[in-house]
Scaffold this motif. Sequence first.
Motif, PDB file in Angstrom:
ATOM      1  N   PRO A 123       0.823  -1.221   0.000  1.00 47.37           N
ATOM      2  CA  PRO A 123       0.000   0.000   0.000  1.00 47.37           C
ATOM      3  C   PRO A 123       0.853   1.264   0.000  1.00 47.37           C
ATOM      4  O   PRO A 123       1.931   1.307   0.617  1.00 47.37           O
ATOM      5  CB  PRO A 123      -0.817  -0.120   1.293  1.00 47.37           C
ATOM      6  CG  PRO A 123      -0.785  -1.562   1.643  1.00 47.37           C
ATOM      7  CD  PRO A 123       0.536  -2.079   1.163  1.00 47.37           C
ATOM      8  N   LEU A 124       0.368   2.283  -0.685  1.00 50.80           N
ATOM      9  CA  LEU A 124       1.096   3.549  -0.760  1.00 50.80           C
ATOM     10  C   LEU A 124       1.251   4.173   0.624  1.00 50.80           C
ATOM     11  O   LEU A 124       2.310   4.746   0.934  1.00 50.80           O
ATOM     12  CB  LEU A 124       0.362   4.513  -1.695  1.00 50.80           C
ATOM     13  CG  LEU A 124       0.920   5.936  -1.804  1.00 50.80           C
ATOM     14  CD1 LEU A 124       2.378   5.917  -2.253  1.00 50.80           C
ATOM     15  CD2 LEU A 124       0.073   6.765  -2.751  1.00 50.80           C
ATOM     16  N   LEU A 125       0.231   4.066   1.459  1.00 45.09           N
ATOM     17  CA  LEU A 125       0.315   4.635   2.799  1.00 45.09           C
ATOM     18  C   LEU A 125       1.447   4.005   3.595  1.00 45.09           C
ATOM     19  O   LEU A 125       2.194   4.701   4.304  1.00 45.09           O
ATOM     20  CB  LEU A 125      -1.023   4.461   3.525  1.00 45.09           C
ATOM     21  CG  LEU A 125      -1.113   5.034   4.932  1.00 45.09           C
ATOM     22  CD1 LEU A 125      -0.849   6.530   4.919  1.00 45.09           C
ATOM     23  CD2 LEU A 125      -2.473   4.739   5.544  1.00 45.09           C
ATOM     24  N   VAL A 126       1.604   2.689   3.475  1.00 43.94           N
ATOM     25  CA  VAL A 126       2.690   1.996   4.170  1.00 43.94           C
ATOM     26  C   VAL A 126       4.044   2.485   3.654  1.00 43.94           C
ATOM     27  O   VAL A 126       4.987   2.693   4.445  1.00 43.94           O
ATOM     28  CB  VAL A 126       2.554   0.470   3.987  1.00 43.94           C
ATOM     29  CG1 VAL A 126       3.761  -0.260   4.564  1.00 43.94           C
ATOM     30  CG2 VAL A 126       1.280  -0.036   4.643  1.00 43.94           C
ATOM     31  N   GLN A 127       4.163   2.677   2.352  1.00 50.02           N
ATOM     32  CA  GLN A 127       5.421   3.151   1.784  1.00 50.02           C
ATOM     33  C   GLN A 127       5.762   4.549   2.285  1.00 50.02           C
ATOM     34  O   GLN A 127       6.926   4.842   2.598  1.00 50.02           O
ATOM     35  CB  GLN A 127       5.336   3.152   0.261  1.00 50.02           C
ATOM     36  CG  GLN A 127       5.177   1.765  -0.346  1.00 50.02           C
ATOM     37  CD  GLN A 127       5.001   1.820  -1.844  1.00 50.02           C
ATOM     38  OE1 GLN A 127       5.539   2.683  -2.520  1.00 50.02           O
ATOM     39  NE2 GLN A 127       4.225   0.883  -2.377  1.00 50.02           N
ATOM     40  N   LEU A 128       4.768   5.433   2.381  1.00 49.51           N
ATOM     41  CA  LEU A 128       5.019   6.786   2.872  1.00 49.51           C
ATOM     42  C   LEU A 128       5.498   6.768   4.324  1.00 49.51           C
ATOM     43  O   LEU A 128       6.466   7.455   4.679  1.00 49.51           O
ATOM     44  CB  LEU A 128       3.742   7.623   2.759  1.00 49.51           C
ATOM     45  CG  LEU A 128       3.321   8.026   1.346  1.00 49.51           C
ATOM     46  CD1 LEU A 128       1.920   8.627   1.356  1.00 49.51           C
ATOM     47  CD2 LEU A 128       4.304   9.015   0.743  1.00 49.51           C
ATOM     48  N   ILE A 160      15.810  12.843   4.929  1.00 49.77           N
ATOM     49  CA  ILE A 160      14.413  12.424   4.828  1.00 49.77           C
ATOM     50  C   ILE A 160      13.541  13.369   5.663  1.00 49.77           C
ATOM     51  O   ILE A 160      13.259  13.123   6.836  1.00 49.77           O
ATOM     52  CB  ILE A 160      14.227  10.962   5.280  1.00 49.77           C
ATOM     53  CG1 ILE A 160      15.170  10.045   4.509  1.00 49.77           C
ATOM     54  CG2 ILE A 160      12.789  10.520   5.079  1.00 49.77           C
ATOM     55  CD1 ILE A 160      14.951  10.060   3.003  1.00 49.77           C
ATOM     56  N   THR A 161      13.145  14.457   5.039  1.00 48.10           N
ATOM     57  CA  THR A 161      12.163  15.364   5.622  1.00 48.10           C
ATOM     58  C   THR A 161      10.774  14.928   5.156  1.00 48.10           C
ATOM     59  O   THR A 161      10.648  14.045   4.290  1.00 48.10           O
ATOM     60  CB  THR A 161      12.453  16.796   5.157  1.00 48.10           C
ATOM     61  OG1 THR A 161      12.307  16.852   3.719  1.00 48.10           O
ATOM     62  CG2 THR A 161      13.872  17.223   5.524  1.00 48.10           C
ATOM     63  N   PRO A 162       9.714  15.518   5.707  1.00 47.39           N
ATOM     64  CA  PRO A 162       8.376  15.172   5.190  1.00 47.39           C
ATOM     65  C   PRO A 162       8.253  15.375   3.684  1.00 47.39           C
ATOM     66  O   PRO A 162       7.596  14.576   3.002  1.00 47.39           O
ATOM     67  CB  PRO A 162       7.456  16.110   5.980  1.00 47.39           C
ATOM     68  CG  PRO A 162       8.164  16.322   7.271  1.00 47.39           C
ATOM     69  CD  PRO A 162       9.626  16.348   6.923  1.00 47.39           C
ATOM     70  N   MET A 163       8.900  16.417   3.158  1.00 44.03           N
ATOM     71  CA  MET A 163       8.824  16.669   1.713  1.00 44.03           C
ATOM     72  C   MET A 163       9.514  15.574   0.908  1.00 44.03           C
ATOM     73  O   MET A 163       8.937  15.024  -0.051  1.00 44.03           O
ATOM     74  CB  MET A 163       9.462  18.032   1.396  1.00 44.03           C
ATOM     75  CG  MET A 163       9.548  18.333  -0.105  1.00 44.03           C
ATOM     76  SD  MET A 163       7.933  18.558  -0.870  1.00 44.03           S
ATOM     77  CE  MET A 163       7.522  20.204  -0.294  1.00 44.03           C
ATOM     78  N   THR A 164      10.740  15.228   1.271  1.00 47.13           N
ATOM     79  CA  THR A 164      11.462  14.193   0.524  1.00 47.13           C
ATOM     80  C   THR A 164      10.803  12.821   0.706  1.00 47.13           C
ATOM     81  O   THR A 164      10.778  12.019  -0.228  1.00 47.13           O
ATOM     82  CB  THR A 164      12.935  14.132   0.973  1.00 47.13           C
ATOM     83  OG1 THR A 164      12.994  13.966   2.401  1.00 47.13           O
ATOM     84  CG2 THR A 164      13.674  15.403   0.581  1.00 47.13           C
ATOM     85  N   ALA A 165      10.273  12.559   1.889  1.00 46.61           N
ATOM     86  CA  ALA A 165       9.574  11.288   2.098  1.00 46.61           C
ATOM     87  C   ALA A 165       8.323  11.210   1.229  1.00 46.61           C
ATOM     88  O   ALA A 165       8.019  10.164   0.641  1.00 46.61           O
ATOM     89  CB  ALA A 165       9.198  11.134   3.572  1.00 46.61           C
ATOM     90  N   ALA A 166       7.605  12.324   1.117  1.00 48.40           N
ATOM     91  CA  ALA A 166       6.398  12.348   0.290  1.00 48.40           C
ATOM     92  C   ALA A 166       6.743  12.161  -1.183  1.00 48.40           C
ATOM     93  O   ALA A 166       6.092  11.377  -1.903  1.00 48.40           O
ATOM     94  CB  ALA A 166       5.655  13.665   0.508  1.00 48.40           C
ATOM     95  N   ILE A 167       7.779  12.860  -1.654  1.00 46.97           N
ATOM     96  CA  ILE A 167       8.161  12.744  -3.069  1.00 46.97           C
ATOM     97  C   ILE A 167       8.650  11.334  -3.371  1.00 46.97           C
ATOM     98  O   ILE A 167       8.277  10.730  -4.388  1.00 46.97           O
ATOM     99  CB  ILE A 167       9.239  13.788  -3.413  1.00 46.97           C
ATOM    100  CG1 ILE A 167       8.650  15.198  -3.351  1.00 46.97           C
ATOM    101  CG2 ILE A 167       9.827  13.524  -4.795  1.00 46.97           C
ATOM    102  CD1 ILE A 167       9.656  16.299  -3.563  1.00 46.97           C
TER     103      ILE A 167
END
Length: 320
Positions: A123-128, A160-167
Amino acid sequence: MTQSNRTMASPPKGDAEAALRDVANAHKPFRTDRWLLWGITLLIAANFLFIVAHNENFGWPTVAQWFTEKTILRGLYVTLGLTVVAMAIGVVIGLLLAIARMSNDRLASSLAGLYIWFFRGTPLLVQLIFWYNLSTLFPEISIAIPFGPTLVSWNTNDLITPMTAAIAGLALNEAAYMAEIIRGGLLSVDKGQIETTEAFGMTRARALWRIIIPQAMRSIVPPTGNQLISMIKATSLVSVIAMADLLYSVQAVYNRTFEVIPMLMVAVIWYLFITSILNVGQGFIERYYGRGERNSAAAVKKQEKVVVAEISALAPEGSK
């Protein structure tokens, strides 16, 4: 009066029937039931819209107040930026994966298949969440010679900031889906085209760029448009890692004001507005890449009309 004169004065019965059967005189029948269904459907839709518009629980004044607030617009910009960046990276990586998946090199094909299997299977949520908590597994990210010295290293929390983790989460997940979409589009191109490029001595890269990919775009564009729209909505998942996208901004407001439904309607309207624009753009792109097929179909239809006109003109003469 001779028999021939009487024949010319009153056309035979067969000629009259042939004239009635002439396709040039055909017209589309009036469908009362279809118009009735349209009327009922529009009436139900109008009634639903009236109920929604006059339901005070939706808090339309609150929706109008917050719709263009700076907090909401900043979240919207983050959502659009994430979509563009993640989609661009996903398409590039997906193209490389699709080419590797179709390669005769077993190693490249296997690695591409493994990548697609993993990122489509989780799942994408798990990956994020995984990317956001990567420092738990690897406090440092380093480049090193296998079983040798480390060349350079970075603190994982700094990278790994929220931005880099999201991208990273959105782009890598999207690449797996785009790889299959692009591969399907490439497989839709006639193999004779590939053989022709080889006969002319074109390199594989040049043949892909100049011949194969332009023809495959007709099959690639529609599902890619769907993926782009899905990406717009998938960015809402980054709110779980404290990324200030549109949904996160809306949640931050209703956590203070407790106006949950009105604020959610703000997000819904913005999402619908963006996806509607994307649908229009997708239609233009599809028409652009389908112009060759459309022109050939128009030529065939024009030729059919000419044939029908010639048959209609000859039918009375043959029945006399």
